[in-house]
Write an enzyme that holds these catalytic residues in place. Structure first.
Site, PDB file in Angstrom:
ATOM      1  N   ASP A  33       1.769 -34.780  -8.226  1.00 15.64           N
ATOM      2  CA  ASP A  33       1.958 -36.179  -7.845  1.00 15.64           C
ATOM      3  C   ASP A  33       1.001 -37.133  -8.555  1.00 15.64           C
ATOM      4  O   ASP A  33       0.620 -38.170  -8.008  1.00 15.64           O
ATOM      5  CB  ASP A  33       1.827 -36.360  -6.316  1.00 15.64           C
ATOM      6  CG  ASP A  33       2.847 -35.537  -5.566  1.00 15.64           C
ATOM      7  OD1 ASP A  33       3.963 -35.352  -6.086  1.00 15.64           O
ATOM      8  OD2 ASP A  33       2.529 -35.070  -4.458  1.00 15.64           O
TER       9      ASP A  33
ATOM     10  N   LYS B 265       3.368 -38.235 -13.152  1.00 20.31           N
ATOM     11  CA  LYS B 265       3.958 -37.693 -14.387  1.00 20.31           C
ATOM     12  C   LYS B 265       5.280 -38.373 -14.713  1.00 20.31           C
ATOM     13  O   LYS B 265       5.560 -38.671 -15.873  1.00 20.31           O
ATOM     14  CB  LYS B 265       4.209 -36.179 -14.231  1.00 20.31           C
ATOM     15  CG  LYS B 265       2.960 -35.370 -13.953  1.00 20.31           C
ATOM     16  CD  LYS B 265       3.291 -33.925 -13.637  1.00 20.31           C
ATOM     17  CE  LYS B 265       3.967 -33.694 -12.305  1.00 20.31           C
ATOM     18  NZ  LYS B 265       3.160 -33.987 -11.121  1.00 20.31           N
TER      19      LYS B 265
ATOM     20  N   GLY C 118       8.987 -34.091  -7.121  1.00 22.02           N
ATOM     21  CA  GLY C 118       9.545 -35.417  -6.860  1.00 22.02           C
ATOM     22  C   GLY C 118       8.842 -36.371  -7.809  1.00 22.02           C
ATOM     23  O   GLY C 118       7.650 -36.595  -7.667  1.00 22.02           O
ATOM     24  N   HIS C 119       9.541 -36.838  -8.822  1.00 20.96           N
ATOM     25  CA  HIS C 119       8.931 -37.697  -9.838  1.00 20.96           C
ATOM     26  C   HIS C 119       9.509 -39.101  -9.711  1.00 20.96           C
ATOM     27  O   HIS C 119      10.701 -39.312  -9.911  1.00 20.96           O
ATOM     28  CB  HIS C 119       9.199 -37.135 -11.245  1.00 20.96           C
ATOM     29  CG  HIS C 119       8.569 -35.787 -11.467  1.00 20.96           C
ATOM     30  ND1 HIS C 119       8.681 -35.082 -12.628  1.00 20.96           N
ATOM     31  CD2 HIS C 119       7.786 -35.027 -10.655  1.00 20.96           C
ATOM     32  CE1 HIS C 119       8.001 -33.944 -12.537  1.00 20.96           C
ATOM     33  NE2 HIS C 119       7.467 -33.881 -11.333  1.00 20.96           N
TER      34      HIS C 119
ATOM     35  N   GLN D  26       4.591 -30.320 -10.754  1.00 18.61           N
ATOM     36  CA  GLN D  26       3.366 -29.867 -10.050  1.00 18.61           C
ATOM     37  C   GLN D  26       2.122 -30.189 -10.883  1.00 18.61           C
ATOM     38  O   GLN D  26       2.144 -31.161 -11.617  1.00 18.61           O
ATOM     39  CB  GLN D  26       3.450 -28.366  -9.720  1.00 18.61           C
ATOM     40  CG  GLN D  26       4.467 -28.012  -8.643  1.00 18.61           C
ATOM     41  CD  GLN D  26       5.907 -27.971  -9.114  1.00 18.61           C
ATOM     42  OE1 GLN D  26       6.229 -27.287 -10.050  1.00 18.61           O
ATOM     43  NE2 GLN D  26       6.792 -28.693  -8.456  1.00 18.61           N
TER      44      GLN D  26
HETATM   45  P1  GDP Z   1       4.728 -37.213 -10.030  1.00 19.33           P
HETATM   46  O1  GDP Z   1       5.267 -36.166  -9.138  1.00 19.33           O
HETATM   47  O2  GDP Z   1       3.527 -36.763 -10.797  1.00 19.33           O
HETATM   48  O3  GDP Z   1       5.768 -37.828 -10.931  1.00 19.33           O
HETATM   49  O4  GDP Z   1       4.197 -38.376  -9.064  1.00 19.33           O
HETATM   50  P2  GDP Z   1       4.972 -38.969  -7.775  1.00 19.33           P
HETATM   51  O5  GDP Z   1       6.090 -39.820  -8.237  1.00 19.33           O
HETATM   52  O6  GDP Z   1       5.284 -37.898  -6.804  1.00 19.33           O
HETATM   53  O7  GDP Z   1       3.807 -39.814  -7.106  1.00 19.33           O
HETATM   54  C1  GDP Z   1       3.185 -40.848  -7.781  1.00 19.33           C
HETATM   55  C2  GDP Z   1       3.407 -42.135  -6.995  1.00 19.33           C
HETATM   56  O8  GDP Z   1       2.597 -43.155  -7.547  1.00 19.33           O
HETATM   57  C3  GDP Z   1       4.830 -42.680  -7.118  1.00 19.33           C
HETATM   58  O9  GDP Z   1       5.114 -43.458  -5.983  1.00 19.33           O
HETATM   59  C4  GDP Z   1       4.742 -43.560  -8.355  1.00 19.33           C
HETATM   60  O10 GDP Z   1       5.733 -44.569  -8.383  1.00 19.33           O
HETATM   61  C5  GDP Z   1       3.393 -44.162  -8.144  1.00 19.33           C
HETATM   62  N1  GDP Z   1       2.656 -44.557  -9.336  1.00 19.33           N
HETATM   63  C6  GDP Z   1       2.574 -43.996 -10.564  1.00 19.33           C
HETATM   64  N2  GDP Z   1       1.639 -44.633 -11.313  1.00 19.33           N
HETATM   65  C7  GDP Z   1       1.124 -45.606 -10.529  1.00 19.33           C
HETATM   66  C8  GDP Z   1       0.080 -46.570 -10.691  1.00 19.33           C
HETATM   67  O11 GDP Z   1      -0.568 -46.647 -11.727  1.00 19.33           O
HETATM   68  N3  GDP Z   1      -0.187 -47.391  -9.616  1.00 19.33           N
HETATM   69  C9  GDP Z   1       0.505 -47.315  -8.438  1.00 19.33           C
HETATM   70  N4  GDP Z   1       0.189 -48.152  -7.462  1.00 19.33           N
HETATM   71  N5  GDP Z   1       1.473 -46.413  -8.259  1.00 19.33           N
HETATM   72  C10 GDP Z   1       1.760 -45.559  -9.273  1.00 19.33           C
HETATM   73  P1  IMO Z   2       5.361 -32.844  -8.335  1.00 16.76           P
HETATM   74  O1  IMO Z   2       6.118 -32.324  -9.540  1.00 16.76           O
HETATM   75  C1  IMO Z   2       2.560 -31.933  -5.111  1.00 16.76           C
HETATM   76  C2  IMO Z   2       2.748 -27.868  -3.424  1.00 16.76           C
HETATM   77  C3  IMO Z   2       3.246 -27.708  -2.021  1.00 16.76           C
HETATM   78  C4  IMO Z   2       2.448 -26.481  -1.604  1.00 16.76           C
HETATM   79  C5  IMO Z   2       2.438 -25.641  -2.868  1.00 16.76           C
HETATM   80  C6  IMO Z   2       3.496 -24.547  -2.907  1.00 16.76           C
HETATM   81  O2  IMO Z   2       6.069 -33.920  -7.624  1.00 16.76           O
HETATM   82  O3  IMO Z   2       3.965 -33.166  -8.724  1.00 16.76           O
HETATM   83  P2  IMO Z   2       6.136 -24.616  -3.279  1.00 16.76           P
HETATM   84  O4  IMO Z   2       7.231 -25.304  -2.523  1.00 16.76           O
HETATM   85  O5  IMO Z   2       6.049 -25.020  -4.722  1.00 16.76           O
HETATM   86  O6  IMO Z   2       6.170 -23.121  -3.120  1.00 16.76           O
HETATM   87  O7  IMO Z   2       4.758 -25.105  -2.566  1.00 16.76           O
HETATM   88  O8  IMO Z   2       2.653 -26.549  -3.944  1.00 16.76           O
HETATM   89  N1  IMO Z   2       3.669 -28.609  -4.338  1.00 16.76           N
HETATM   90  C7  IMO Z   2       3.466 -29.864  -4.772  1.00 16.76           C
HETATM   91  N2  IMO Z   2       2.492 -30.743  -4.472  1.00 16.76           N
HETATM   92  N3  IMO Z   2       3.509 -32.257  -6.009  1.00 16.76           N
HETATM   93  C8  IMO Z   2       4.477 -31.370  -6.331  1.00 16.76           C
HETATM   94  O9  IMO Z   2       5.376 -31.594  -7.321  1.00 16.76           O
HETATM   95  C9  IMO Z   2       4.507 -30.130  -5.677  1.00 16.76           C
HETATM   96  N4  IMO Z   2       5.315 -29.053  -5.735  1.00 16.76           N
HETATM   97  C10 IMO Z   2       4.785 -28.131  -4.922  1.00 16.76           C
HETATM   98  O10 IMO Z   2       2.920 -28.836  -1.229  1.00 16.76           O
HETATM   99  O11 IMO Z   2       1.117 -26.842  -1.317  1.00 16.76           O
HETATM  100 MG    MG Z   3       5.656 -35.855  -7.099  1.00 19.39          MG
END
Ligand code: GDP
Ligand code: IMO
Ligand code: MG
Length: 454
Positions: A13, A16, A40-41, A225
């Site tokens: 999270d 990416k 979840g991206h 991840q």
């Molecule tokens: P990912 O899984 O690495 O793609 O990250 P996620 O989307 O799960 O979580 C990142 C969260 O931060 C999402 O709600 C993005 O829209 C948000 N985000 C990404 N870059 C920034 C930033 O620079 N500032 C803020 N406020 N939100 C950001």
């Molecule tokens: P993105 O791509 C954050 C964590 C789960 C748990 C561990 C194992 O959005 O960054 P799993 O279901 O993979 O067997 O769970 O990994 N986990 C993540 N945490 N971002 C993710 O994906 C994750 N995918 C799995 O919360 O601790």
């Molecule tokens: Mg994510």
């Protein structure tokens, strides 16, 4: 031509999706290389806000071919839903390709993830998985009883294989967990239907990548991840079941390691973690609730897919440097700097104290990591909004100093700083596709020559 891997360098999270969406503008092929619907991206661009689970975040570039690589575990039902949602919003999935070598995440994997997690929790060794079937799907891959995406379009072979595997799974479901068995007839028909619907997207995607390399196109490898969730090098057993690292990018796509030109590590300006496991710099209580609520409406620290509150903490430079070395990170992206805008003091962990010793690495013994005491240095906050900054000069001095310090502690140069969820809320210092080729393996510890305004 360059081949670049974008990896999460913390516990997932990191943002990416945003960075891959941005870099995809320069890419001809974008490949997701591991994980499944545990990811979840989130992407915010001119076309709207999107939450991607399996489809590469390059799908918004109409010129990019998007590949779901062999290292991904594909839930076909979830993929079709994701494709439909994009198509309904005017984004074509015609350029989406799925490796016939990728494994299919089957309905029994989801059931078993839930049952196994419940059993582990009762035994005091829960992992806190996303319960999307990821672990069981990779277990079957390693046990050589997986169903692969290519099998979905080979109906006779599928029936033979599924008859054996489902019988085996049903014995585990009924005898070990006292759960209901699944019907071979129903599962088979569902898989055949998925095969029909996905047929035109399924092929030997390595051939597409080799052609792109021969024709000198830019290729972007999208990690899910993060490095600290890596099955081998993460905080085992509190990890995912795949390899989110740069090495995993090669394995999960078919790109040879020698072809990787750069690895971009995405770091949050602080740390978060979802699920169980050690988190040395974790903050709890009101301060944590406050940090969790930052980032703007819809971008607070809650799981993109599961909605679980993310645990939050200070930037951990020990873990960050470990991830940089492990992956040969040549360029850093710092995200969510704006989430720190209101804090008066910021802490950075620069070492771990264990008994009387100080360590500077992630110990393999999880019980040691669970008891380390972080050593912090403090920096002043900037208490000024940064969301409108588009260059280093636009950032308050204290924010520049903070990012520069992170770069020095990670020992890699900063490519980009993200100050909001939208694509344009980014300070671009070095475009990774324009940087020097082939710096992987030549980890020189350069922090770059940016104008930090001193
Ligand atoms: P990912 O899984 O690495 O793609 O990250 P996620 O989307 O799960 O979580 C990142 C969260 O931060 C999402 O709600 C993005 O829209 C948000 N985000 C990404 N870059 C920034 C930033 O620079 N500032 C803020 N406020 N939100 C950001
Ligand atoms: P993105 O791509 C954050 C964590 C789960 C748990 C561990 C194992 O959005 O960054 P799993 O279901 O993979 O067997 O769970 O990994 N986990 C993540 N945490 N971002 C993710 O994906 C994750 N995918 C799995 O919360 O601790
Ligand atoms: Mg994510």
């Amino acid at each position: 031509m360059s081949v670049i891997a974008v990896i999460g360098a913390q516990w997932g999270d990191e943002g990416k999706g945003k960075i891959v969406d941005l870099l995809s503008e320069q890419a001809r092929v974008v490949v997701r290389y591991q994980g499944g619907t545990n990811a979840g991206h989130t992407i915010v661009n001119d076309l709207g806000t999107f939450k991607m689970r399996l489809i590469p975040s390059g799908i918004f570039n109409p010129k990019a071919i998007c590949v779901i690589g062999n290292g991904v575990v594909v839930d076909p039902g979830a993929l079709l839903v994701e494709m439909d949602e994009l198509e309904q919003r005017g984004i074509s999935c015609a350029r989406l390709l799925i490796s016939e070598r990728a494994h299919v995440l089957m309905p029994y994997h989801v059931l078993l993830d839930q049952l196994e997690e419940q059993q582990r929790s009762e035994g005091g060794v829960g992992v806190g998985t996303t319960k999307r079937g990821i672990g069981p799907a990779y277990q079957d891959k390693a046990a050589r009883i997986g169903i692969r995406v290519g099998d979905l379009v080979r109906e006779e072979a599928l029936l033979t294989r599924l008859s054996f595997v489902l019988n085996h799974k049903n014995q585990i479901l009924t005898r070990l967990y006292n759960a209901k068995p699944l019907s071979l007839h129903q599962v088979y028909l569902q898989m055949v239907d998925y095969g029909h619907r996905l047929r035109k997207h399924i092929l030997d995607t390595q051939l597409v990548l080799y052609r792109a390399m021969d024709e000198h196109h830019n290729i972007l490898l999208e990690g899910a991840q993060g490095a600290l969730l890596d099955l081998d090098f993460g905080t085992y057993p509190y990890v995912t079941s795949s390899s989110p690292t740069a090495a995993g990018a090669c394995l999960g796509s078919g790109i040879p390691p020698s072809a990787l030109d750069n690895v971009v590590g995405v770091y949050k300006a602080y740390c978060t973690r979802v699920g169980d496991g050690p988190f040395p710099t974790e903050i709890e209580g009101e301060a944590a609730d406050y940090l969790r609520s930052q980032g703007g409406e819809g971008h607070q620290e809650y799981g993109t897919i599961t909605g679980r509150p993310r645990r939050v903490g200070w930037f951990d430079a020990v873990a960050a440097r470990y991830a940089a070395r492990l992956n040969g990170i040549g360029g850093i992206v710092i995200t969510r700097l704006d989430a720190l805008d209101t804090l008066p003091i910021l802490k950075i962990c620069t070492g771990y104290r264990v008994n009387d010793a100080v360590i500077q690495h992630i110990p393999s013994d999880i019980s040691v990591l669970q008891q380390v005491e972080p050593i912090y240095e403090e920096m002043p906050g900037w208490q000024t909004p940064t969301t409108a900054a588009r260059s280093l000069a636009d950032l308050p001095e204290a924010a520049r100093a903070y990012v520069k310090r992170l770069s020095a502690l990670i020992v890699a140069r900063i490519d980009m700083i993200s100050v909001g969820p939208a694509r344009d809320q980014t300070i671009v210092l070095d475009r990774p596709f324009d940087s020097l080729p082939n710096i992987v393996g030549k980890y020189v510890g350069a922090v770059g020559e940016h104008n930090w305004g001193e």
